[in-house]
Design an enzyme around this catalytic site. Structure first.
Site, PDB file in Angstrom:
ATOM      1  N   ARG A 145       0.812  -1.227   0.000  1.00  0.00           N
ATOM      2  CA  ARG A 145       0.000   0.000   0.000  1.00  0.00           C
ATOM      3  C   ARG A 145       0.842   1.273   0.000  1.00  0.00           C
ATOM      4  O   ARG A 145       0.337   2.344   0.360  1.00  0.00           O
ATOM      5  CB  ARG A 145      -0.901   0.018   1.234  1.00  0.00           C
ATOM      6  CG  ARG A 145      -2.026  -0.985   1.214  1.00  0.00           C
ATOM      7  CD  ARG A 145      -3.096  -0.626   2.230  1.00  0.00           C
ATOM      8  NE  ARG A 145      -4.107  -1.660   2.301  1.00  0.00           N
ATOM      9  CZ  ARG A 145      -5.119  -1.774   1.453  1.00  0.00           C
ATOM     10  NH1 ARG A 145      -5.258  -0.911   0.473  1.00  0.00           N
ATOM     11  NH2 ARG A 145      -5.998  -2.754   1.584  1.00  0.00           N
ATOM     12  N   ASP A 175      -9.173   2.826  -5.973  1.00  0.00           N
ATOM     13  CA  ASP A 175      -9.260   4.266  -6.258  1.00  0.00           C
ATOM     14  C   ASP A 175      -7.979   4.995  -5.869  1.00  0.00           C
ATOM     15  O   ASP A 175      -7.471   5.820  -6.634  1.00  0.00           O
ATOM     16  CB  ASP A 175     -10.501   4.885  -5.592  1.00  0.00           C
ATOM     17  CG  ASP A 175     -10.616   4.548  -4.120  1.00  0.00           C
ATOM     18  OD1 ASP A 175      -9.989   3.572  -3.668  1.00  0.00           O
ATOM     19  OD2 ASP A 175     -11.330   5.260  -3.397  1.00  0.00           O
ATOM     20  N   ASP A 176      -7.428   4.662  -4.698  1.00  0.00           N
ATOM     21  CA  ASP A 176      -6.216   5.369  -4.272  1.00  0.00           C
ATOM     22  C   ASP A 176      -5.033   5.033  -5.182  1.00  0.00           C
ATOM     23  O   ASP A 176      -4.250   5.912  -5.538  1.00  0.00           O
ATOM     24  CB  ASP A 176      -5.873   5.004  -2.821  1.00  0.00           C
ATOM     25  CG  ASP A 176      -6.870   5.602  -1.844  1.00  0.00           C
ATOM     26  OD1 ASP A 176      -7.369   6.713  -2.113  1.00  0.00           O
ATOM     27  OD2 ASP A 176      -7.161   4.964  -0.814  1.00  0.00           O
ATOM     28  N   LYS A 202      -9.222  -2.404  -9.860  1.00  0.00           N
ATOM     29  CA  LYS A 202      -9.253  -3.551  -8.945  1.00  0.00           C
ATOM     30  C   LYS A 202      -9.850  -3.151  -7.620  1.00  0.00           C
ATOM     31  O   LYS A 202      -9.553  -2.057  -7.142  1.00  0.00           O
ATOM     32  CB  LYS A 202      -7.815  -4.033  -8.720  1.00  0.00           C
ATOM     33  CG  LYS A 202      -7.652  -5.042  -7.623  1.00  0.00           C
ATOM     34  CD  LYS A 202      -6.661  -4.616  -6.524  1.00  0.00           C
ATOM     35  CE  LYS A 202      -7.138  -3.492  -5.662  1.00  0.00           C
ATOM     36  NZ  LYS A 202      -6.350  -3.268  -4.428  1.00  0.00           N
ATOM     37  N   THR A 203     -10.672  -3.899  -7.029  1.00  0.00           N
ATOM     38  CA  THR A 203     -11.019  -3.874  -5.602  1.00  0.00           C
ATOM     39  C   THR A 203     -12.275  -4.709  -5.373  1.00  0.00           C
ATOM     40  O   THR A 203     -13.255  -4.569  -6.116  1.00  0.00           O
ATOM     41  CB  THR A 203     -11.225  -2.464  -4.998  1.00  0.00           C
ATOM     42  OG1 THR A 203     -11.585  -2.628  -3.622  1.00  0.00           O
ATOM     43  CG2 THR A 203     -12.286  -1.617  -5.676  1.00  0.00           C
ATOM     44  N   ILE A 204     -12.210  -5.543  -4.350  1.00  0.00           N
ATOM     45  CA  ILE A 204     -13.401  -6.333  -4.012  1.00  0.00           C
ATOM     46  C   ILE A 204     -14.521  -5.398  -3.564  1.00  0.00           C
ATOM     47  O   ILE A 204     -15.690  -5.747  -3.624  1.00  0.00           O
ATOM     48  CB  ILE A 204     -13.128  -7.363  -2.890  1.00  0.00           C
ATOM     49  CG1 ILE A 204     -12.685  -6.676  -1.597  1.00  0.00           C
ATOM     50  CG2 ILE A 204     -12.136  -8.413  -3.348  1.00  0.00           C
ATOM     51  CD1 ILE A 204     -12.811  -7.560  -0.364  1.00  0.00           C
ATOM     52  N   ASP A 205     -14.156  -4.189  -3.088  1.00  0.00           N
ATOM     53  CA  ASP A 205     -15.141  -3.293  -2.467  1.00  0.00           C
ATOM     54  C   ASP A 205     -16.223  -2.814  -3.439  1.00  0.00           C
ATOM     55  O   ASP A 205     -17.271  -2.352  -3.014  1.00  0.00           O
ATOM     56  CB  ASP A 205     -14.453  -2.057  -1.870  1.00  0.00           C
ATOM     57  CG  ASP A 205     -13.399  -2.433  -0.838  1.00  0.00           C
ATOM     58  OD1 ASP A 205     -13.420  -3.583  -0.373  1.00  0.00           O
ATOM     59  OD2 ASP A 205     -12.567  -1.582  -0.510  1.00  0.00           O
ATOM     60  N   TYR A 243     -29.455 -19.147  17.677  1.00  0.00           N
ATOM     61  CA  TYR A 243     -28.514 -18.018  17.696  1.00  0.00           C
ATOM     62  C   TYR A 243     -28.950 -16.899  16.765  1.00  0.00           C
ATOM     63  O   TYR A 243     -29.528 -17.137  15.701  1.00  0.00           O
ATOM     64  CB  TYR A 243     -27.126 -18.447  17.198  1.00  0.00           C
ATOM     65  CG  TYR A 243     -26.416 -19.447  18.065  1.00  0.00           C
ATOM     66  CD1 TYR A 243     -26.167 -19.174  19.411  1.00  0.00           C
ATOM     67  CD2 TYR A 243     -25.968 -20.658  17.527  1.00  0.00           C
ATOM     68  CE1 TYR A 243     -25.498 -20.099  20.203  1.00  0.00           C
ATOM     69  CE2 TYR A 243     -25.302 -21.579  18.320  1.00  0.00           C
ATOM     70  CZ  TYR A 243     -25.075 -21.297  19.650  1.00  0.00           C
ATOM     71  OH  TYR A 243     -24.417 -22.212  20.416  1.00  0.00           O
TER      72      TYR A 243
HETATM   73  P1  FBP Z   1      -8.469  -1.904  -1.636  1.00  0.00           P
HETATM   74  O1  FBP Z   1      -9.147  -0.585  -1.629  1.00  0.00           O
HETATM   75  O2  FBP Z   1      -6.994  -1.788  -1.594  1.00  0.00           O
HETATM   76  O3  FBP Z   1      -8.924  -2.787  -2.759  1.00  0.00           O
HETATM   77  O4  FBP Z   1      -8.901  -2.582  -0.261  1.00  0.00           O
HETATM   78  C1  FBP Z   1      -9.661  -3.716  -0.126  1.00  0.00           C
HETATM   79  C2  FBP Z   1      -9.805  -4.106   1.330  1.00  0.00           C
HETATM   80  O5  FBP Z   1     -10.015  -5.498   1.352  1.00  0.00           O
HETATM   81  C3  FBP Z   1     -10.918  -3.380   2.108  1.00  0.00           C
HETATM   82  O6  FBP Z   1     -12.180  -3.982   1.903  1.00  0.00           O
HETATM   83  C4  FBP Z   1     -10.446  -3.519   3.524  1.00  0.00           C
HETATM   84  O7  FBP Z   1     -11.016  -2.557   4.390  1.00  0.00           O
HETATM   85  C5  FBP Z   1      -8.965  -3.325   3.388  1.00  0.00           C
HETATM   86  O8  FBP Z   1      -8.630  -3.800   2.082  1.00  0.00           O
HETATM   87  C6  FBP Z   1      -8.158  -4.067   4.416  1.00  0.00           C
HETATM   88  O9  FBP Z   1      -6.840  -3.669   4.308  1.00  0.00           O
HETATM   89  P2  FBP Z   1      -5.579  -4.565   4.691  1.00  0.00           P
HETATM   90  O10 FBP Z   1      -5.431  -5.604   3.635  1.00  0.00           O
HETATM   91  O11 FBP Z   1      -4.467  -3.584   4.634  1.00  0.00           O
HETATM   92  O12 FBP Z   1      -5.849  -5.151   6.020  1.00  0.00           O
END
Ligand code: FBP
Length: 552
Positions: A145, A175-176, A202-205, A243
């Site tokens: 990162r 995005d970053d 890229k990002t799962i988010d 639960y």
């Molecule tokens: P990106 O924005 O880098 O794709 O982040 C994805 C993510 O999995 C987020 O959903 C999560 O909050 C973060 O990374 C967790 O960060 P780390 O891998 O540094 O613990």
């Protein structure tokens, strides 16, 4: 390397390509673009890469002989959190540049952007690439990162790019990281460095999307993995009936993952952060809402249920959002001083220096949550929401509220809880067929952008709910997605995050059904991702993408 049975068979999977990418291509320029907001500021900061036209790729039927272009040398970086399909982007890029000329070479910078700055790299040859086709994870070259923002970092990077005779750098990130890509592209262009920069979404988010980018890669697979896990928990829950399961889902600020999982599995409750903000809800409002559902189900003899909580929820509670904003400025100005304080001193310092309203919010939060908000920021200035145990915080508050309701004669049931956090489990799964194809195509397409000699563009595939052959390849300028935001105490140009739209089809679909899901038990059990079998099961895109296609 010993391989699982699935990996051995997946090695042989041949991702499909859009028809346009199966031969030579010509680039057709569209209209000039502008940024989504703050046009004057962004234009000033990106004088060389602002306003570029959108690009569309078409098949060049006059030029059918592949492999006769000039060789290109390309560097690639995986940046930020892992997302299923990253390896396929690299495989597509490799095959794409080899189809331009077999002498082309690909270099992977190791462990994210720091590999570029520290000159840590390896050449990615055919035998390495073949080991990783259709696999999950980022372990081929690793990820990190590190934020690229200083001129010295750009210049250090340029030294190695020049040494390896690299024509273009492909940055695969969220995005970053794509903001980094845009800044780097602008700088290299401004000094005529002769190195172009291309981004890849890229990002799962799922929060890197806009009118052009329909989805970031990894979202499809990760949500299918979480969907399976939630479905399994729901079946367990519906079997023992004892639960309440509180499940926090990764996804950073946006609630796209939680919403998609809710559409897939129909839990009793799913909180959507964007709605919490829009309705100006407090933490107590959210707790009351959940406690109300628990009580209504208890009245029907159902002392069990499921609750989905997006990991970024805490940031969206308006009072907490205001608090975080002031804390961000405090950390930017006083970070070093604060870092040396012990827990007690830190709390006292923060309470003394915050404005009255924010100090009140801070003092009401449990100490561990307050501390987390004060300390941890990732290199891009984001609160590390994955470390905050919101699911436990909320279930604890719901339990307290239910006791008050019991005393008032409004509730008579049992409330035993289980907690889960589904996040890292989904980031490195074998990519679904959708992500395997999408990622391979994004990489192959990036090679086309490299060949076209452009910089500051993001590789793009559109019409993703159609069969792969009909996907439309192209490129969009990264500056088009930017706006100005406050980061680390200063206004910075960044890619605008896409949040859940409350007037969008996915949310509307969810909102129209959730009341029934709350009291009745309407669980759906999606089961594991299928890689072989009927296309309607194996190649099905996410529900979010399908509903959004209806909107388009
Ligand atoms: P990106 O924005 O880098 O794709 O982040 C994805 C993510 O999995 C987020 O959903 C999560 O909050 C973060 O990374 C967790 O960060 P780390 O891998 O540094 O613990």
């Amino acid at each position: 390397m010993k391989k699982s049975a699935l990996q051995q068979v997946r090695d042989a999977y041949c991702p499909k390509l859009p028809a346009e990418l199966t031969g030579n291509i010509v680039i057709v320029e569209g209209k000039p673009t502008q940024s989504v907001a703050d046009q004057d500021e962004i234009r000033k900061l990106f004088p060389n890469t602002y306003g570029l036209p959108e690009l569309n790729f078409e098949r060049d039927d006059n030029n059918t002989v592949q492999g006769t272009g000039k060789p290109v040398n390309v560097g690639v970086i995986l940046s930020g959190g892992q997302a299923p399909g990253g390896h396929n982007v690299i495989c597509g890029l490799f095959d794409g540049i080899k189809s331009i000329n077999p002498e082309s070479r690909l270099y992977g910078f190791l462990m994210g952007p720091s590999g570029l700055v520290d000159h840590k790299y390896k050449e990615l040859t055919a035998d390495i690439i073949d080991e990783y086709r259709n696999t999950g994870g980022f372990d081929m070259i690793g990820s990190g990162r590190t934020k690229l923002e200083e001129k010295e970092q750009f210049d250090k990077g340029l030294e190695i790019l020049k040494k390896l005779n690299i024509d273009a750098l492909v940055i695969i990130g969220g995005d970053d990281s794509n903001t980094n890509a845009a800044v780097l592209a602008e700088y290299y262009k401004s000094i005529n460095a002769g190195v172009r920069v291309i981004g890849c979404p890229k990002t799962i988010d799922g929060d890197l999307k806009n009118s052009e980018i329909e989805v970031s890669f990894g979202f499809d697979t990760a949500t299918k993995v979480y969907g399976e896990l939630i479905g399994n928990v729901q079946r367990d829950c519906n079997s023992s009936r004892k639960y309440w399961h509180f499940m926090k889902l990764m996804g950073r600020s946006a609630s796209h993952i939680a919403l998609e999982c809710a559409l897939q599995t129909q839990p009793n409750v799913c909180i959507i952060s964007e709605e919490v903000e829009a309705e100006n809800q407090t933490l107590n409002d959210i707790v009351d809402q959940i406690a109300g559902v628990v009580a209504r189900r208890a009245a029907k003899g159902l002392n069990f249920g499921t609750v989905l909580i997006p990991e970024g929820l805490i940031e969206f509670i308006p009072a907490v959002k205001r608090l975080i904003s002031e804390l961000n400025d405090m950390i930017a100005a006083e970070g070093d001083k604060i870092a040396d304080l012990d827990n007690k001193e830190l709390r006292a310092y923060v309470l003394e220096h915050l404005s009255e309203a924010n100090a009140k919010t801070y003092s009401r939060l449990p100490h561990d949550v307050a501390r987390q908000l004060t300390l941890d920021r990732d290199p891009h200035g984001n609160v590390q929401v994955s470390l905050i145990e919101t699911e436990k915080l909320i279930s604890r508050m719901v339990a307290d509220r239910l006791e008050e309701m019991r005393e008032a004669g409004e509730y008579n049931g049992k409330f035993s809880t289980m907690h889960h956090f589904f996040g890292y489990e989904g980031r490195c799964s074998f990519p679904s067929n959708f992500d395997a194809n999408y990622c391979y195509g994004l990489g192959y397409n990036a090679a086309g952008l490299v060949k076209a000699g452009v910089t500051g563009y993001m590789t793009l595939l559109r019409d993703l709910t159609k069969p792969v052959e009909q996907w439309v390849p192209g490129g969009i300028p990264i500056t088009m997605m930017m706006n100005m935001e406050r980061r680390n105490g200063e206004m910075k140009p960044v890619i605008q995050k896409a949040l859940v739209k409350l007037d969008g089809a996915p949310f509307k679909k969810f909102a129209s059904q959730r009341d029934q899901w709350a009291v009745d038990t309407c669980y759906i059990y999606p089961g594991p991702i299928q890689y072989f079998g009927p296309a309607e099961i194996c190649d099905r895109p996410s529900m979010t993408l399908m509903y959004e296609a209806e909107d388009r």
